[in-house]
Design an enzyme around this catalytic site. Sequence first.
Site, PDB file in Angstrom:
ATOM      1  CB  CYS A   1     -52.495  11.317  41.790  1.00 16.29           C
ATOM      2  SG  CYS A   1     -53.142   9.679  42.110  1.00 16.29           S
TER       3      CYS A   1
ATOM      4  NE  ARG B   1     -47.344  16.172  44.075  1.00 21.42           N
ATOM      5  CZ  ARG B   1     -48.058  16.407  45.170  1.00 21.42           C
ATOM      6  NH1 ARG B   1     -49.082  15.657  45.477  1.00 21.42           N
ATOM      7  NH2 ARG B   1     -47.746  17.410  45.951  1.00 21.42           N
TER       8      ARG B   1
ATOM      9  CD1 TRP C   1     -47.978   5.151  43.921  1.00 24.30           C
ATOM     10  CD2 TRP C   1     -49.718   5.322  45.309  1.00 24.30           C
ATOM     11  NE1 TRP C   1     -47.778   4.255  44.954  1.00 24.30           N
ATOM     12  CE2 TRP C   1     -48.829   4.343  45.824  1.00 24.30           C
ATOM     13  CE3 TRP C   1     -50.889   5.593  46.030  1.00 24.30           C
ATOM     14  CZ2 TRP C   1     -49.059   3.646  47.009  1.00 24.30           C
ATOM     15  CZ3 TRP C   1     -51.120   4.897  47.212  1.00 24.30           C
ATOM     16  CH2 TRP C   1     -50.208   3.944  47.689  1.00 24.30           C
TER      17      TRP C   1
ATOM     18  CG  ASN D   1     -53.413  14.197  44.803  1.00 27.20           C
ATOM     19  OD1 ASN D   1     -53.296  13.038  45.191  1.00 27.20           O
ATOM     20  ND2 ASN D   1     -52.696  15.195  45.303  1.00 27.20           N
ATOM     21  N   GLY D   2     -56.259  12.326  45.646  1.00 33.46           N
ATOM     22  CA  GLY D   2     -56.886  12.165  46.961  1.00 33.46           C
ATOM     23  C   GLY D   2     -57.671  10.866  46.986  1.00 33.46           C
TER      24      GLY D   2
ATOM     25  CD  GLU E   1     -32.792   4.945  55.190  1.00 36.61           C
ATOM     26  OE1 GLU E   1     -33.880   4.743  55.746  1.00 36.61           O
ATOM     27  OE2 GLU E   1     -32.694   5.499  54.081  1.00 36.61           O
TER      28      GLU E   1
ATOM     29  CE  LYS F   1     -33.640   3.959  51.141  1.00 42.02           C
ATOM     30  NZ  LYS F   1     -33.883   5.169  51.859  1.00 42.02           N
TER      31      LYS F   1
ATOM     32  CD  GLU G   1     -37.063   2.775  49.451  1.00 40.32           C
ATOM     33  OE1 GLU G   1     -36.195   3.332  50.124  1.00 40.32           O
ATOM     34  OE2 GLU G   1     -38.147   3.311  49.175  1.00 40.32           O
TER      35      GLU G   1
ATOM     36  CG  HIS H   1     -34.840 -11.183  72.670  1.00 40.82           C
ATOM     37  ND1 HIS H   1     -34.838 -11.882  73.856  1.00 40.82           N
ATOM     38  CD2 HIS H   1     -33.871 -10.237  72.785  1.00 40.82           C
ATOM     39  CE1 HIS H   1     -33.935 -11.360  74.668  1.00 40.82           C
ATOM     40  NE2 HIS H   1     -33.330 -10.359  74.041  1.00 40.82           N
TER      41      HIS H   1
ATOM     42  CE  LYS I   1     -37.628  11.512  46.679  1.00 35.66           C
ATOM     43  NZ  LYS I   1     -36.812  10.594  47.502  1.00 35.66           N
TER      44      LYS I   1
HETATM   45  C1  F6R Z   1     -37.698   5.545  51.549  1.00 27.11           C
HETATM   46  C2  F6R Z   1     -38.482   6.741  51.404  1.00 27.11           C
HETATM   47  C3  F6R Z   1     -39.742   6.858  52.181  1.00 27.11           C
HETATM   48  C4  F6R Z   1     -39.914   8.295  52.678  1.00 27.11           C
HETATM   49  C5  F6R Z   1     -41.288   8.476  53.346  1.00 27.11           C
HETATM   50  C6  F6R Z   1     -41.445   9.868  53.901  1.00 27.11           C
HETATM   51  O1  F6R Z   1     -36.528   5.618  50.778  1.00 27.11           O
HETATM   52  O2  F6R Z   1     -38.142   7.616  50.671  1.00 27.11           O
HETATM   53  O3  F6R Z   1     -39.799   5.959  53.234  1.00 27.11           O
HETATM   54  O4  F6R Z   1     -38.895   8.585  53.571  1.00 27.11           O
HETATM   55  O5  F6R Z   1     -42.293   8.223  52.422  1.00 27.11           O
HETATM   56  O6  F6R Z   1     -41.287  10.819  52.899  1.00 27.11           O
HETATM   57  P1  F6R Z   1     -40.967  12.323  53.228  1.00 27.11           P
HETATM   58  O7  F6R Z   1     -39.617  12.363  53.831  1.00 27.11           O
HETATM   59  O8  F6R Z   1     -41.038  13.022  51.922  1.00 27.11           O
HETATM   60  O9  F6R Z   1     -42.007  12.780  54.203  1.00 27.11           O
END
Ligand code: F6R
Length: 628
Positions: A2, A27, A74, A100-101, A501, A505, A508, A524, A623
């Site tokens: 948030c 956020r 969020w 926020n929290g 990775e 991608k 998500e 396995h 994010k």
């Molecule tokens: C995936 C993604 C998340 C962040 C994770 C850590 O695309 O963006 O998995 O990598 O939440 O975020 P940061 O790097 O901001 O600590």
Amino acid sequence: MCGIVGYIGSRDASEFLVEGLRRLEYRGYDSAGVAVIDRGAIRVCKTTGRVDALHGRLLSEPLPGHAGIGHTRWATHGPANDANAHPHVGGLGEVAVVHNGVIENYAGLRQQLEGAGFVFRSETDSEVIAHLIASCLDTQAATDAARANGAGLRRDVHASLVTAVRMALAQLRGTYGLAILFRDHPDVMIAARLGSPLVVGVGPQEHFVASDALPLAGYTDKIVYLADHQLAIVTATSLRITHRELGAVKPSVEVLQVDAGDRTLNGFDHFMLKEIHEQPESIRNAMRGRLDVENATATFGGLNLTPQQLSSVRRIILTGCGTSWHAGLLGEYLIEEWARIPVEVEYASELRYRNPPVDANTLVFAISQSGETADTLGAIREMKRTGHRTLAICNVVASSIAQEADGGIFLHAGPEIGVASTKAYTAQCMTLAMLALYFARMRHLGFEAGRRIIDDFQQLPDKLGQALQTSDQVRYVAEKYQHARNFLYLGRQYNFPTALEGALKLKEISYVHAEGYPAAEMKHGPIALVDQQTPSVFIVPRGFVYDKVMANLEEVKARGGPVIAVVQEGDRRAAQVADDVIEVPSISESLQPLINVVPLQLLAYHAALLRDCDVDKPRNLAKSVTVE
Ligand code: F6R
């Protein structure tokens, strides 16, 4: 998670609140709302969905006023709906709160407050704060009245508000960044912090409150970072800070170091696509000023360690979450290979509650794009508490992790807006590669070998640019497999992190299930998933394990599984076996992952578009993950 904002001054509060919330949407974006004091009442406008939706509502029903608070959510407790959106109003409309929290003991408090007659309108943990403050305001008012009658004293109104808020906060267990408005005191706002970041922006006749510095850019260049247990009493013309135990604290006003950044799409359809295309430039920026060609090494300005401390490092812990953790995995391969220093890569969420033996010669690096991830912050605090040096590899300069670490390296990737991390990932990998070179050259790596690595580094941006040209071919592959419900991503050694990775991608942003695995581990267990409807994406560059990965690829083909192979240009052998081949430019084996990840980012992007998903703001995500 948030984002919260607050304003008090002579501007139209809603205008700043909406702009501030837009900048904090990374956020969370489940709902948005503002509360403004207008003619003796707290008026609230809130809605499910994005800040744009809130803005639309405010255009048709403006909330005039010069003091207000805002929130972008969020969801943690209760679904994303209008009722659960913040701000929450307490009592009979005396206070409004944005939070926020997470309040861990909210259930008990709610029961208690309901018993006392407070009426709840949401399922959130945050609403208890609003009612609790309202209840404490009543108690404090009664105490003030009794004292005033007894001693003929004049009440210090702000002191009473602070006492009431402190009384309420003392009953909370959990974390909070709070901004609080008082209906009967429109000249003041209170902000409080415990575990969730909060800043105050200082203007000539106005003050701003926000979860981080970003909303303040362009409004003021003076910023105060609140610490845990601090409470800010903010009016248009004054700022006082008190600490729970230390009492009054002199605000330390710093110069704001961020600008709002380039937040335009520049002709791209989505921020994610733009950021994928920015990678040649962001890699150049990560390297700028850090390659010491003369000495065949890298240099870093902000590690804040003496050469003696650096050469005595015997072990490195890399910690982070999600994509940043994947970058750490590649860092482990590179640092161990080049510098021969043992590396462990830890999920920050695990590290923070484990008690691993860590000796004095261990360096801890926290990797985080946002610099606000709660688990990563928790992990470095725990490491600091036990006396270890912590360094940050962050993108956001004024972030909490960057500030709390003892030193570190900034990525210089520029603002990353798309929720799925792309350019920050490659910049993190690049930074870790430079770090590996740096440690290697302090130890045994010779000049010539160092120079060859630097030559490879310098080729990376152009080769990344060439890898972007696979986009049309990748779109074709995405179309071909658009109905697949499961994908496997398989790679080995340096490209095991790439497989993880790529799978993350896809998951998500397109909501298609994908598993990343070391290619040889597939037999396995995961090989049981292979069938005609489950494509496997093999990352199979030439090099040490090429033949072995090719054998794994054949095993999948033998079981009827479709194979998409990411290969280096000119690889005829893989082309003969795989159903679809994506060719990327070649670079040295250890840096190839930075190139290979590009078509995987594009595959996720095109898959998400084909499924009509919101590429930049995928469901359920944010994010910056500022809760545990
Ligand atoms: C995936 C993604 C998340 C962040 C994770 C850590 O695309 O963006 O998995 O990598 O939440 O975020 P940061 O790097 O901001 O600590």
